[in-house]
Write a protein that holds these residues in place. Structure first.
Motif, PDB file in Angstrom:
ATOM      1  N   THR A  57     -30.998 -21.187 -18.137  1.00  0.00           N
ATOM      2  CA  THR A  57     -30.012 -20.125 -18.276  1.00  0.00           C
ATOM      3  C   THR A  57     -30.215 -19.132 -17.135  1.00  0.00           C
ATOM      4  N   PRO A  58     -29.136 -18.603 -16.561  1.00  0.00           N
ATOM      5  CA  PRO A  58     -29.294 -17.675 -15.434  1.00  0.00           C
ATOM      6  C   PRO A  58     -29.848 -16.321 -15.867  1.00  0.00           C
ATOM      7  N   VAL A  59     -30.798 -15.798 -15.090  1.00  0.00           N
ATOM      8  CA  VAL A  59     -31.370 -14.463 -15.316  1.00  0.00           C
ATOM      9  C   VAL A  59     -31.413 -13.745 -13.968  1.00  0.00           C
ATOM     10  N   PRO A  60     -31.434 -12.411 -13.972  1.00  0.00           N
ATOM     11  CA  PRO A  60     -31.364 -11.671 -12.704  1.00  0.00           C
ATOM     12  C   PRO A  60     -32.650 -11.754 -11.883  1.00  0.00           C
ATOM     13  N   ASP A  61     -32.459 -11.820 -10.583  1.00  0.00           N
ATOM     14  CA  ASP A  61     -33.557 -11.759  -9.620  1.00  0.00           C
ATOM     15  C   ASP A  61     -33.199 -10.638  -8.653  1.00  0.00           C
ATOM     16  N   ILE A  62     -34.015  -9.589  -8.595  1.00  0.00           N
ATOM     17  CA  ILE A  62     -33.649  -8.360  -7.884  1.00  0.00           C
ATOM     18  C   ILE A  62     -34.419  -8.253  -6.563  1.00  0.00           C
ATOM     19  N   ASP A  63     -33.673  -8.031  -5.511  1.00  0.00           N
ATOM     20  CA  ASP A  63     -34.242  -7.819  -4.180  1.00  0.00           C
ATOM     21  C   ASP A  63     -34.515  -6.316  -4.024  1.00  0.00           C
ATOM     22  N   LEU A  64     -35.784  -5.942  -4.131  1.00  0.00           N
ATOM     23  CA  LEU A  64     -36.140  -4.528  -4.084  1.00  0.00           C
ATOM     24  C   LEU A  64     -35.868  -3.904  -2.725  1.00  0.00           C
ATOM     25  N   ASN A  68     -31.210   0.367  -4.454  1.00  0.00           N
ATOM     26  CA  ASN A  68     -31.289   1.812  -4.223  1.00  0.00           C
ATOM     27  C   ASN A  68     -31.598   2.589  -5.503  1.00  0.00           C
ATOM     28  N   GLN A  69     -32.033   1.871  -6.546  1.00  0.00           N
ATOM     29  CA  GLN A  69     -32.428   2.461  -7.835  1.00  0.00           C
ATOM     30  C   GLN A  69     -31.319   3.303  -8.465  1.00  0.00           C
ATOM     31  N   ALA A  81     -32.677  -5.678 -20.826  1.00  0.00           N
ATOM     32  CA  ALA A  81     -33.414  -6.690 -20.061  1.00  0.00           C
ATOM     33  C   ALA A  81     -33.778  -6.196 -18.665  1.00  0.00           C
ATOM     34  N   ILE A  82     -33.302  -5.000 -18.283  1.00  0.00           N
ATOM     35  CA  ILE A  82     -33.614  -4.417 -16.981  1.00  0.00           C
ATOM     36  C   ILE A  82     -34.038  -2.966 -17.189  1.00  0.00           C
ATOM     37  N   ALA A  83     -35.128  -2.576 -16.519  1.00  0.00           N
ATOM     38  CA  ALA A  83     -35.598  -1.195 -16.581  1.00  0.00           C
ATOM     39  C   ALA A  83     -35.924  -0.731 -15.168  1.00  0.00           C
ATOM     40  N   VAL A  84     -35.376   0.428 -14.786  1.00  0.00           N
ATOM     41  CA  VAL A  84     -35.658   1.021 -13.484  1.00  0.00           C
ATOM     42  C   VAL A  84     -36.649   2.158 -13.695  1.00  0.00           C
ATOM     43  N   ILE A  85     -37.835   2.019 -13.101  1.00  0.00           N
ATOM     44  CA  ILE A  85     -38.892   3.008 -13.249  1.00  0.00           C
ATOM     45  C   ILE A  85     -39.345   3.423 -11.850  1.00  0.00           C
ATOM     46  N   VAL A 105     -22.008  -5.059 -11.307  1.00  0.00           N
ATOM     47  CA  VAL A 105     -21.965  -3.611 -11.055  1.00  0.00           C
ATOM     48  C   VAL A 105     -22.871  -3.180  -9.904  1.00  0.00           C
ATOM     49  N   CYS A 106     -23.735  -4.052  -9.414  1.00  0.00           N
ATOM     50  CA  CYS A 106     -24.678  -3.661  -8.363  1.00  0.00           C
ATOM     51  C   CYS A 106     -23.931  -3.360  -7.059  1.00  0.00           C
ATOM     52  N   PRO A 107     -23.978  -2.109  -6.559  1.00  0.00           N
ATOM     53  CA  PRO A 107     -23.218  -1.765  -5.350  1.00  0.00           C
ATOM     54  C   PRO A 107     -23.848  -2.296  -4.062  1.00  0.00           C
ATOM     55  N   GLU A 108     -25.115  -2.679  -4.124  1.00  0.00           N
ATOM     56  CA  GLU A 108     -25.835  -3.118  -2.930  1.00  0.00           C
ATOM     57  C   GLU A 108     -25.957  -4.635  -2.824  1.00  0.00           C
ATOM     58  N   GLY A 109     -25.449  -5.350  -3.828  1.00  0.00           N
ATOM     59  CA  GLY A 109     -25.598  -6.806  -3.819  1.00  0.00           C
ATOM     60  C   GLY A 109     -27.059  -7.229  -3.863  1.00  0.00           C
ATOM     61  N   ALA A 110     -27.859  -6.447  -4.581  1.00  0.00           N
ATOM     62  CA  ALA A 110     -29.302  -6.697  -4.623  1.00  0.00           C
ATOM     63  C   ALA A 110     -29.701  -7.686  -5.711  1.00  0.00           C
ATOM     64  N   ILE A 111     -28.736  -8.075  -6.543  1.00  0.00           N
ATOM     65  CA  ILE A 111     -29.072  -8.939  -7.677  1.00  0.00           C
ATOM     66  C   ILE A 111     -28.459 -10.318  -7.502  1.00  0.00           C
ATOM     67  N   THR A 112     -29.286 -11.317  -7.565  1.00  0.00           N
ATOM     68  CA  THR A 112     -28.848 -12.709  -7.608  1.00  0.00           C
ATOM     69  C   THR A 112     -29.371 -13.318  -8.903  1.00  0.00           C
TER      70      THR A 112
END
Length: 284
Positions: A57-64, A68-69, A81-85, A105-112
C-alpha cells in the motif's frame, strides 16, 4: 453474481457454508477468502496455488531537503500519520490510509509515495473452483487494502462467493460492499443472535438483499427464528448439529461431497438466491 457469506460472530460456520456452496453449484465458480487475518478456505478446498503476489500500500516518503515545514500535510491527515516537529517530519506508515492527500497539498512537491508490504495474495484452483485469498503480514493492522486486492480478482462473469471476516467492522464492509447478496450465517445462541443483529444493521446500511443460514440449528432456543420473522429475513437453510457433519469437518472434508443429499440442498439454496436477486431462475 457475487454472494458474500458473512456473520456478526466468529465461529458460526461461514467457511463451512462458503466452501460447501462452492462445490455444489454447476458452472464457473470462484471462491474468494477475504478473512485475510485468518484465512482457512484453503484447508478445505486444498487448491493448487498457481500465483503468489506481494501486496503493498502506498505511504508517504518525505524529502526533507524540499520540505519547508508548512504543516499542510499534517493538517490534512485525519489519521495522524504525519507529524511536523521543528525541522523534522515524522511519518507513521502503520497509521496511513493511503489517501494521497498529503501529496496533493504539499506546495514544494516534497512528498512521494513508497510501498509498505501488507501481505501476500495467492491464486489457485481445485476441482473446477477458482480460488483467491490474502494472507495479512504478521503484526499488520490494515486489513481492508488487502481485502480490496483480493476483491479486485473478482470475475466479470460466473458466480463469485466471498468468505467475509467475522464482525461488523471495516474489513467486513470491504468484503460485503458492492455484492449482489449477503448470506448471513448464525447459530441459535444468545451470542449468535446478538451479533446477528449487528450484522443485519450493517447490511441494511449497504442496502444489499440478505438471507440467513442457521448452523447447529437444533441447539439453543427459537429467538433467532423469531428475529428473522420480525425483520422479514428469509431463512434459506438450517444445518443440524450432526455428528457426521462434525466428523467430516474435523477431517477437512466437505460434507456436500461426502453426503450427497447436502449438495442438492446447497444447490437449491443457490437457486433461491438467484431468484431473490432477480439474477435468473437459477445458477447454471
Amino acid at each position: 453474481m457475487i454472494i458474500s457469506i458473512a456473520s456478526g460472530k466468529g465461529g458460526t460456520g461461514k467457511t463451512t457454508v462458503a466452501t460447501n456452496l462452492a462445490v455444489s453449484v454447476d458452472g464457473p465458480v470462484q471462491l474468494l477468502d477475504c478473512d485475510v487475518e485468518e484465512p482457512n478456505v484453503h484447508l478445505f478446498l486444498r487448491p493448487v496455488i498457481e500465483e503468489t503476489t506481494t501486496v503493498t500500500t502506498p505511504v508517504p516518503d518525505i524529502d526533507l531537503k524540499k520540505c519547508n515545514q508548512c504543516k499542510l500535510c499534517m493538517a490534512i491527515c485525519r489519521f495522524r500519520a504525519i507529524a511536523v516537529i521543528g525541522d523534522t517530519v515524522l511519518t507513521f506508515p502503520e497509521l496511513c490510509h493511503s489517501c494521497g492527500g498529503c501529496m496533493a497539498v504539499c506546495p514544494e512537491g516534497a512528498i512521494t509515495e513508497t510501498g509498505r508490504e501488507l501481505g501476500v495474495l495467492e491464486v489457485g484452483a481445485k476441482n473446477g473452483v477458482a480460488f483467491v485469498h490474502g494472507r495479512l503480514r504478521v503484526g499488520e493492522a490494515m486489513a481492508p487494502p488487502l481485502i480490496r486486492a483480493v476483491r479486485a480478482r473478482t470475475w466479470a462473469d460466473g458466480l463469485t462467493l466471498i468468505d467475509a471476516p467475522p464482525g461488523t467492522s471495516c474489513p467486513v464492509i470491504a468484503a460485503m460492499k458492492d455484492t449482489d447478496f449477503v448470506l448471513l450465517v448464525t447459530e441459535p445462541t444468545p451470542f449468535g443472535l446478538h451479533d446477528l443483529k449487528l450484522a443485519v444493521e450493517a447490511v441494511k446500511i449497504l442496502k444489499i438483499p440478505m438471507g440467513l443460514v442457521i448452523n447447529r440449528a437444533d441447539m439453543g432456543d427459537d429467538k433467532v427464528w423469531a428475529y428473522a420473522r420480525s425483520e422479514a429475513i428469509p431463512i434459506l437453510m438450517e444445518i443440524p448439529y450432526d455428528r457426521k457433519i462434525a466428523e467430516s469437518y474435523s477431517r477437512g472434508d466437505l460434507f456436500a461431497l461426502t453426503m450427497p443429499e447436502w449438495k442438492a440442498r446447497f444447490r437449491g439454496m443457490a437457486d433461491q438466491i438467484a431468484t431473490l436477486t432477480g439474477k435468473g431462475a437459477g445458477i447454471q
